[in-house]
Motif scaffolding. Structure first.
Motif: not given
Length: 116
Positions: A30, A32-33, A85, A88-93, A95
């Motif tokens: 994933q 992120g920012d 998992r 990643r669901d909690r924090d879209r920023d 990596w």
């Protein structure tokens, strides 16, 4: 003394490259920012076990990584995957990086705190 951090994307690219040069596989699960996103690193040993590492700051303000086994996450790969998992669901920023290495090398250049 606190040092200025590299942009996260540049730091991630360097980590992935270090792993690949050493013969391990590394993947960005994933993105992120690009500038300030946090990083979660999974190291899969390809035997059903894995480790997860997250950054924090020590008392001197330096960035270090914590082996999440101290929080009861791992060594079973399924437990590490479940944690990732949720993170990643909690924090879209965030990596999320996965390194596959039979020797369990994390390729971090920062200090890593392991359980005693």
């Amino acid at each position: 003394m606190m040092m200025e951090r590299l942009p996260t994307k540049l730091w991630v690219d360097a980590l992935v490259r270090r792993a690949q040069v050493a013969g391990a596989a590394a993947f960005v699960l994933q993105s992120g920012d690009q500038e300030r996103g946090d990083v979660l690193i999974k190291v899969a040993r390809l035997d059903g076990t894995a480790a997860a590492y997250i950054p924090t700051m020590n008392m001197e303000g330096e960035r270090i990584f914590i082996d999440l086994i101290v929080q009861g996450i791992g060594p079973e790969e399924t437990a590490v995957d479940a944690y990732i998992r949720k993170a990643r669901d909690r924090d879209r920023d965030l990596w999320a990086i996965e390194i596959e290495d039979r020797d369990g090398r994390h390729f971090l250049t920062e200090p890593v705190e392991h359980p005693e």
